[in-house]
Design a protein around this motif. Structure first.
Motif, PDB file in Angstrom:
ATOM      1  N   PRO A 120       0.794  -1.230   0.000  1.00  0.00           N
ATOM      2  CA  PRO A 120       0.000   0.000   0.000  1.00  0.00           C
ATOM      3  C   PRO A 120       0.831   1.287   0.000  1.00  0.00           C
ATOM      4  CG  PRO A 120       0.117  -0.836   2.224  1.00  0.00           C
ATOM      5  CD  PRO A 120       0.884  -1.817   1.367  1.00  0.00           C
ATOM      6  N   PHE A 121       2.032   1.222  -0.488  1.00  0.00           N
ATOM      7  CA  PHE A 121       2.918   2.385  -0.608  1.00  0.00           C
ATOM      8  C   PHE A 121       3.183   3.075   0.716  1.00  0.00           C
ATOM      9  CE2 PHE A 121       1.237   2.279  -5.095  1.00  0.00           C
ATOM     10  CZ  PHE A 121       2.428   1.828  -5.648  1.00  0.00           C
ATOM     11  N   ASP A 122       3.227   2.280   1.807  1.00  0.00           N
ATOM     12  CA  ASP A 122       3.738   2.828   3.066  1.00  0.00           C
ATOM     13  C   ASP A 122       5.212   3.185   2.888  1.00  0.00           C
ATOM     14  OD1 ASP A 122       1.271   2.503   4.262  1.00  0.00           O
ATOM     15  OD2 ASP A 122       1.748   0.499   5.020  1.00  0.00           O
ATOM     16  N   SER A 171      -5.646  -3.134 -11.544  1.00  0.00           N
ATOM     17  CA  SER A 171      -5.934  -2.243 -10.431  1.00  0.00           C
ATOM     18  C   SER A 171      -7.238  -2.696  -9.780  1.00  0.00           C
ATOM     19  CB  SER A 171      -6.024  -0.800 -10.924  1.00  0.00           C
ATOM     20  OG  SER A 171      -6.114   0.090  -9.828  1.00  0.00           O
ATOM     21  N   ASN A 172      -7.687  -1.954  -8.783  1.00  0.00           N
ATOM     22  CA  ASN A 172      -8.877  -2.269  -7.994  1.00  0.00           C
ATOM     23  C   ASN A 172     -10.107  -2.308  -8.912  1.00  0.00           C
ATOM     24  OD1 ASN A 172     -10.535  -0.538  -5.248  1.00  0.00           O
ATOM     25  ND2 ASN A 172     -10.596  -2.668  -5.807  1.00  0.00           N
ATOM     26  N   VAL A 173     -10.707  -3.491  -9.064  1.00  0.00           N
ATOM     27  CA  VAL A 173     -11.792  -3.677 -10.022  1.00  0.00           C
ATOM     28  C   VAL A 173     -13.091  -3.071  -9.491  1.00  0.00           C
ATOM     29  CG1 VAL A 173     -13.186  -5.362 -11.280  1.00  0.00           C
ATOM     30  CG2 VAL A 173     -10.726  -5.754 -10.959  1.00  0.00           C
ATOM     31  N   ASN A 195      -3.162   2.723  -3.481  1.00  0.00           N
ATOM     32  CA  ASN A 195      -2.850   2.306  -4.856  1.00  0.00           C
ATOM     33  C   ASN A 195      -2.762   3.500  -5.798  1.00  0.00           C
ATOM     34  OD1 ASN A 195      -5.571   2.930  -5.259  1.00  0.00           O
ATOM     35  ND2 ASN A 195      -5.937   1.156  -6.569  1.00  0.00           N
ATOM     36  N   LEU A 196      -2.267   4.622  -5.242  1.00  0.00           N
ATOM     37  CA  LEU A 196      -2.100   5.858  -6.016  1.00  0.00           C
ATOM     38  C   LEU A 196      -3.413   6.298  -6.644  1.00  0.00           C
ATOM     39  CD1 LEU A 196       1.394   5.382  -7.751  1.00  0.00           C
ATOM     40  CD2 LEU A 196       0.851   6.634  -5.656  1.00  0.00           C
ATOM     41  N   TRP A 197      -4.511   6.073  -5.903  1.00  0.00           N
ATOM     42  CA  TRP A 197      -5.831   6.547  -6.308  1.00  0.00           C
ATOM     43  C   TRP A 197      -6.313   5.922  -7.627  1.00  0.00           C
ATOM     44  CZ3 TRP A 197      -1.733   9.967  -5.139  1.00  0.00           C
ATOM     45  CH2 TRP A 197      -1.722  10.398  -3.818  1.00  0.00           C
ATOM     46  N   GLY A 198      -5.922   4.645  -7.845  1.00  0.00           N
ATOM     47  CA  GLY A 198      -6.255   3.982  -9.096  1.00  0.00           C
ATOM     48  C   GLY A 198      -7.476   3.080  -8.992  1.00  0.00           C
TER      49      GLY A 198
END
Length: 281
Positions: A120-122, A171-173, A195-198
């Motif tokens: 999660p890009f921590d 990405s998030n479906v 997820n970089l707002w994806g």
């Protein structure tokens, strides 16, 4: 082309099945649960015998398949324990790949994951927009499996140069009914920074699958598959400055352009997202 579609009862699988059939493909859905009928076979993907038997032919359902679309898996971290996730997902993918190889099936398209990019890009990404050029950064057991699956595919195509395996890092479906919640994301940039707002509309996910089935070359390749925009109304410049102030931005990006680069999928697969939450459906 007759397709074995694993995970046909899942969120993305249902859309892929519908879209492939509407475009003339003969699809045999395979999953632990699904509708009884000629287009579905119940299969436990963790049982190699069931997988290779189902791919070979099932009664009057079919007498063999031409390609595999493998979406069957526990679909995200945190749904089941780490050990259960590994013990399900890794053997399932090995069984699917190995059965295809043994049966002479030479085209596989499967669901990898955006998580291999470091979600999660921590730990911040190395640069923005992220792309396929830096090594995988798994931060969960789920993502570790996705990374190992990509390595498995790399070795299998080395052994079998005529084999084509395409990993789609979805990405998030999202389904259209999910879009009603998107307006609330603007309240807190951290809600979707993981997820970089994806995101990806399931219909565009299905498009990516079809493009890979049609044009992927022999060998292994991997592609980020995301919508052309972010889930946010707030502009990217503000989001990056607030959440990832020290991360290099390698090129100019539009105010709401996806930060999960889909340029490679556009160039090689001809993938072009057609659906956005901003359109309302």
């Amino acid at each position: 082309m007759r397709i074995a579609l694993t995970g046909s009862s899942g969120k993305l699988g249902r859309v892929v099945e519908r879209e492939l059939r509407s475009n003339g493909y003969d699809v045999i859905g395979m999953d632990l649960a699904g509708p009884r009928g000629p287009g579905f076979v119940q299969v436990d993907l963790t049982d190699y015998g069931q997988v290779i038997d189902a791919f070979s032919g099932v009664g009057d359902r079919h007498d063999g398949i031409d390609a595999v679309v493998h979406l069957g898996a526990i679909p995200a971290p945190g749904i089941r324990s780490d050990v259960a996730t590994f013990h399900n997902n890794m053997p399932a993918t090995f069984n699917v790949f190995w059965a295809a190889v043994r049966l002479g099936i030479r085209r596989i398209v499967y669901a990898s994951s955006e998580t291999v990019l470091g979600l999660p890009f921590d730990v911040p990404p190395p640069y923005i927009p992220v792309d396929e050029e830096y090594p995988a950064r798994p931060e969960s057991v789920y993502s570790l499996v996705k990374t190992l699956e990509e390595q498995l595919a790399t070795e299998l195509v080395r052994w079998h140069p005529d084999l084509s395996i395409t990993a789609l890092r979805f990405s998030n479906v999202m389904d259209p009914e999910d879009y009603a919640t998107f307006a609330s994301f603007d309240e807190d940039a951290l809600l979707r920074k993981w997820n970089l707002w994806g995101y990806i509309d399931g219909r565009d996910g299905a498009q990516a699958v079809q493009r890979a089935l049609e044009v992927a070359a022999p060998g292994f390749d991997r592609f980020i598959i995301a919508a052309a925009d972010t889930v946010m109304s707030r502009p990217n410049a503000d989001l990056i400055a607030e959440v990832f102030p020290g991360v290099p931005v390698t090129r100019e990006v539009g105010p709401n352009e996806t930060l999960l680069s889909i340029e490679r999928a556009r160039r090689i697969l001809g993938f072009e997202p057609r659906h956005s939450w901003r359109d309302g459906a």
